[in-house]
Design a protein around this motif. Structure first.
Motif, PDB file in Angstrom:
ATOM      1  N   LYS B 164       0.834  -1.202   0.000  1.00  0.00           N
ATOM      2  CA  LYS B 164       0.000   0.000   0.000  1.00  0.00           C
ATOM      3  C   LYS B 164       0.870   1.254   0.000  1.00  0.00           C
ATOM      4  O   LYS B 164       0.610   2.209  -0.744  1.00  0.00           O
ATOM      5  CB  LYS B 164      -0.921  -0.007   1.223  1.00  0.00           C
ATOM      6  N   ASN B 168       0.999   3.973  -3.009  1.00  0.00           N
ATOM      7  CA  ASN B 168       0.732   5.405  -2.836  1.00  0.00           C
ATOM      8  C   ASN B 168       1.882   6.268  -3.348  1.00  0.00           C
ATOM      9  O   ASN B 168       1.666   7.245  -4.053  1.00  0.00           O
ATOM     10  CB  ASN B 168       0.483   5.716  -1.364  1.00  0.00           C
ATOM     11  N   PHE B 172       3.420   8.870  -7.767  1.00  0.00           N
ATOM     12  CA  PHE B 172       3.971  10.171  -8.176  1.00  0.00           C
ATOM     13  C   PHE B 172       4.907  10.053  -9.381  1.00  0.00           C
ATOM     14  O   PHE B 172       4.700  10.751 -10.372  1.00  0.00           O
ATOM     15  CB  PHE B 172       4.634  10.865  -6.981  1.00  0.00           C
ATOM     16  N   LEU B 241      -8.648   8.904  -3.990  1.00  0.00           N
ATOM     17  CA  LEU B 241      -8.676   7.895  -2.928  1.00  0.00           C
ATOM     18  C   LEU B 241      -7.541   8.091  -1.925  1.00  0.00           C
ATOM     19  O   LEU B 241      -7.675   7.773  -0.749  1.00  0.00           O
ATOM     20  CB  LEU B 241      -8.587   6.493  -3.544  1.00  0.00           C
ATOM     21  N   ILE B 242      -6.415   8.608  -2.407  1.00  0.00           N
ATOM     22  CA  ILE B 242      -5.282   8.841  -1.509  1.00  0.00           C
ATOM     23  C   ILE B 242      -5.614   9.930  -0.497  1.00  0.00           C
ATOM     24  O   ILE B 242      -5.164   9.911   0.640  1.00  0.00           O
ATOM     25  CB  ILE B 242      -4.014   9.206  -2.332  1.00  0.00           C
ATOM     26  N   PHE B 243      -6.412  10.893  -0.937  1.00  0.00           N
ATOM     27  CA  PHE B 243      -6.812  11.971  -0.029  1.00  0.00           C
ATOM     28  C   PHE B 243      -8.298  11.835   0.296  1.00  0.00           C
ATOM     29  O   PHE B 243      -9.127  12.530  -0.275  1.00  0.00           O
ATOM     30  CB  PHE B 243      -6.531  13.335  -0.657  1.00  0.00           C
ATOM     31  N   PRO B 244      -8.635  10.913   1.200  1.00  0.00           N
ATOM     32  CA  PRO B 244     -10.051  10.663   1.447  1.00  0.00           C
ATOM     33  C   PRO B 244     -10.760  11.889   2.013  1.00  0.00           C
ATOM     34  O   PRO B 244     -10.164  12.661   2.770  1.00  0.00           O
ATOM     35  CB  PRO B 244     -10.037   9.517   2.468  1.00  0.00           C
ATOM     36  N   PHE B 245     -11.983  12.085   1.594  1.00  0.00           N
ATOM     37  CA  PHE B 245     -12.852  13.152   2.092  1.00  0.00           C
ATOM     38  C   PHE B 245     -12.363  14.547   1.740  1.00  0.00           C
ATOM     39  O   PHE B 245     -12.856  15.521   2.281  1.00  0.00           O
ATOM     40  CB  PHE B 245     -13.056  13.052   3.616  1.00  0.00           C
ATOM     41  N   MET B 246     -11.371  14.650   0.861  1.00  0.00           N
ATOM     42  CA  MET B 246     -10.973  15.993   0.421  1.00  0.00           C
ATOM     43  C   MET B 246     -11.819  16.313  -0.798  1.00  0.00           C
ATOM     44  O   MET B 246     -11.450  15.987  -1.927  1.00  0.00           O
ATOM     45  CB  MET B 246      -9.493  16.033   0.077  1.00  0.00           C
ATOM     46  N   MET B 253     -16.089   8.334  -3.426  1.00  0.00           N
ATOM     47  CA  MET B 253     -14.919   7.467  -3.298  1.00  0.00           C
ATOM     48  C   MET B 253     -15.213   6.064  -3.806  1.00  0.00           C
ATOM     49  O   MET B 253     -14.352   5.418  -4.388  1.00  0.00           O
ATOM     50  CB  MET B 253     -14.441   7.451  -1.844  1.00  0.00           C
ATOM     51  N   HIS B 257     -13.132   4.469  -6.793  1.00  0.00           N
ATOM     52  CA  HIS B 257     -12.517   3.141  -6.703  1.00  0.00           C
ATOM     53  C   HIS B 257     -12.938   2.260  -7.877  1.00  0.00           C
ATOM     54  O   HIS B 257     -12.119   1.523  -8.433  1.00  0.00           O
ATOM     55  CB  HIS B 257     -12.890   2.460  -5.386  1.00  0.00           C
TER      56      HIS B 257
END
Ligand code: SF4
Ligand code: SF4
Lengths: 198, 328
Positions: B164, B168, B172, B241-246, B253, B257
């Motif tokens: 994981k 992530n 980049f 997904l990397i920045f949840p709830f942003m 989400m 996904h």
């Protein structure tokens, strides 16, 4: 063995948040994590109801079905628990859970959410019952002491019921027939695929 | 007598009806069962107001988690399994039937530059991160069925946890590489008339003979656009997904996904084909991304128009007829 469930009688809940506070205190739940919460629907309108909601310990639990590391297990009392030493904090259980129960200590740090935390039905986790490490990871294990979850135990209006599913459903049905109304058992249709006559 | 009875009845009703209404539903009618059934049918969320800072917690019941569960456990497992294993099967069969595609004229020993250092470095940055991203991603769907029973829960968690983190962070360089690829190669990958001809003749791989081709043939252009557009889709959905709830809620989400997973498995299948042609599937092809120098005969057969252009600018290096230089 009992089949443990929660039932919130929304026609009794006065949104005092005592269950939330009791849970936080009993398990020393950290800031930002809410194992239980009270949601008010139709706020200020006809049909307003407050419902105390936490993990419902679902039948065929969705969280367990999607977890990529299979870290969930179900106890003999049908309580859905998970192993934090196995959880990778991926967030999948949160996507699948119908009740928003899974919580994460950190949010937004490049997907580094930390180990998932949720209501344990006051039943701890896979560690030795009531050991120090179990308490640190999961909180108190009241079930091992023969007690029911604290939130329901100290609900002042007895809106929140915990215990064997058949037993609390019977209590709720009696209430409904006596007082003549009831909005139903919130979440039961989704969690247990059954309803308790409103 | 009869009239009197009606009168009494009316009086009785007049008294009881308001009393019933009062007692029946004093606070408005609301039914958990009906709301949940409706939310399940219409994919909605039963939400309300609460007093804690976490906005996501205002959702009381979101039955659509079930749809996402079905996607993750059933649809994705099947689509992903068929795409990846199916592609592997097709490639193995193809190799057994067609074998390696050889350079007909043999290797000339003279080479021309196909990809410069920047192009190759960027390609391998994308390729390297893609392989790790692909494997760690597949692990989240298939690992618990395949790897977990073999290595046991604790090792599997360690693998998945590191996976994981790698997934992530490698996003980049992958995303950067996709952008650089677009800048470097987009101009040579614009679809044109020749591509139609190329497809009609079945390309150099399936068909016979070699259709005209500039720097990239239609097959390569497809791989290019699958990589760039697919890469953009997985990058955007992945960062959500990397920045949840942003700026997203749980439904967003779930959707991110679904897009991320589906595009990824299809890309993995396409890239398996690309890896095959670039390695065991075709003689001389790997050099293009290896040393960057390709044999002139290979270049003439696969990219005749481009080769003519290049040779006009700069003659090939190496003596004619000499043996191919060992790869550096
Ligand atoms: S309420 Fe959510 S976390 Fe609890 S058992 Fe059901 S799906 Fe799992
Ligand atoms: S966050 Fe943890 S418990 Fe939830 S699905 Fe991911 S690994 Fe499993």
């Amino acid at each position: 063995m009992a089949r443990m469930k929660f039932l919130c009688d929304a026609d009794r809940c006065i949104e005092c948040n005592a269950c939330v506070t009791a849970c936080k205190n009993e398990h020393e739940v950290p800031w930002g994590i809410n194992r239980r919460r009270v949601v008010t629907i139709n706020d200020g309108k006809p049909g307003e109801r407050s419902i105390s909601m936490a993990c419902m310990h679902c039948t065929d639990a969705p969280c367990a079905a999607v977890c990529p590391v299979s870290c969930f297990y179900t106890t003999a009392d049908a309580i859905v628990l998970h192993d934090k030493d196995l959880c990778i904090g991926c967030g999948y259980c949160f996507f699948a859970c119908p009740f928003g129960a899974p919580q994460y200590p950190r949010v937004g740090n490049f997907g580094g959410r930390g180990k998932m935390d949720k209501c344990t039905y006051c039943a701890g986790g896979p560690q030795e019952d009531n050991s120090r490490v179990e308490y640190t990871q999961y909180g108190a294990n009241r079930i091992a002491e023969g007690k029911l979850p604290l939130c329901a135990e100290m609900c002042s209006t007895k809106a929140l019921l915990a215990g064997d599913g058949d037993m609390i459903a019977t209590i709720y049905r009696e209430r409904v027939s006596k007082r003549g109304y009831g909005s139903g058992a919130w979440g039961w249709r989704t969690a247990y695929r059954m309803t308790v006559g409103g | 007598m009869r009239a009197l009875r009606y009168l009494l009845l009316a009086l009785a009703l007049g008294i009881t009806v308001p009393a019933l209404a009062q007692q029946g539903t004093p606070r408005g009618v609301v039914s958990a069962e009906e709301l949940e059934a409706a939310a399940l049918r219409q994919g909605g969320i039963i939400a309300g107001r609460h007093t804690i800072p976490d906005a996501a917690q205002a959702n009381l019941i979101q039955p659509e988690g079930k749809a996402w569960r079905d996607f993750h456990n059933v649809t994705l497992a099947w689509v992903g399994g068929i795409a990846v294993l199916g592609m592997l099967g097709v490639l193995i069969m193809f190799y057994m039937m067609r074998g390696k595609v050889m350079v007909h004229g043999g290797m000339s020993g003279r080479t021309i530059t196909r990809f410069n250092l920047l192009e190759r470095a960027n390609h391998w940055m994308v390729a390297g991160s893609f392989i790790v991203l692909g494997l760690t991603g597949l692990n989240l769907t298939f690992g618990r069925h395949i790897l977990l029973p073999v290595v046991g829960p604790y090792t599997f968690t360690a693998i998945s946890e590191w996976g994981k983190i790698a997934h992530n962070y490698l996003s980049f360089p992958f995303t950067l590489g996709i952008v650089v690829m677009l800048l470097l190669w987009a101009k040579d990958n614009i679809p044109g008339r020749l591509d139609i001809e190329w497809f009609k003749k079945g390309g150099g791989l399936v068909g016979k003979g070699h259709p005209d081709s500039k720097r990239f043939n239609a097959g390569q252009k497809m791989i290019f656009w699958i990589t760039v557009l697919g890469g953009a889709a997985v990058a955007v959905s992945g960062y959500l997904l990397i920045f949840p709830f942003m700026g997203t809620d749980v439904s967003d989400m779930q959707l991110a996904h679904i897009i991320h997973a589906l595009v990824s498995v299809l890309m993995i299948a396409a890239i398996l084909g690309h890896i095959y042609i670039g390695s065991v599937g075709m003689q001389g092809a790997f050099d293009a991304m290896g040393s960057g120098q390709v044999d002139v005969n290979w270049a003439k057969e696969h990219h005749n128009l481009w080769t003519a252009e290049q040779l006009a600018k700069r003659p090939a290096s190496g003596a004619p007829g000499a043996q191919a230089k060992p790869a550096e």
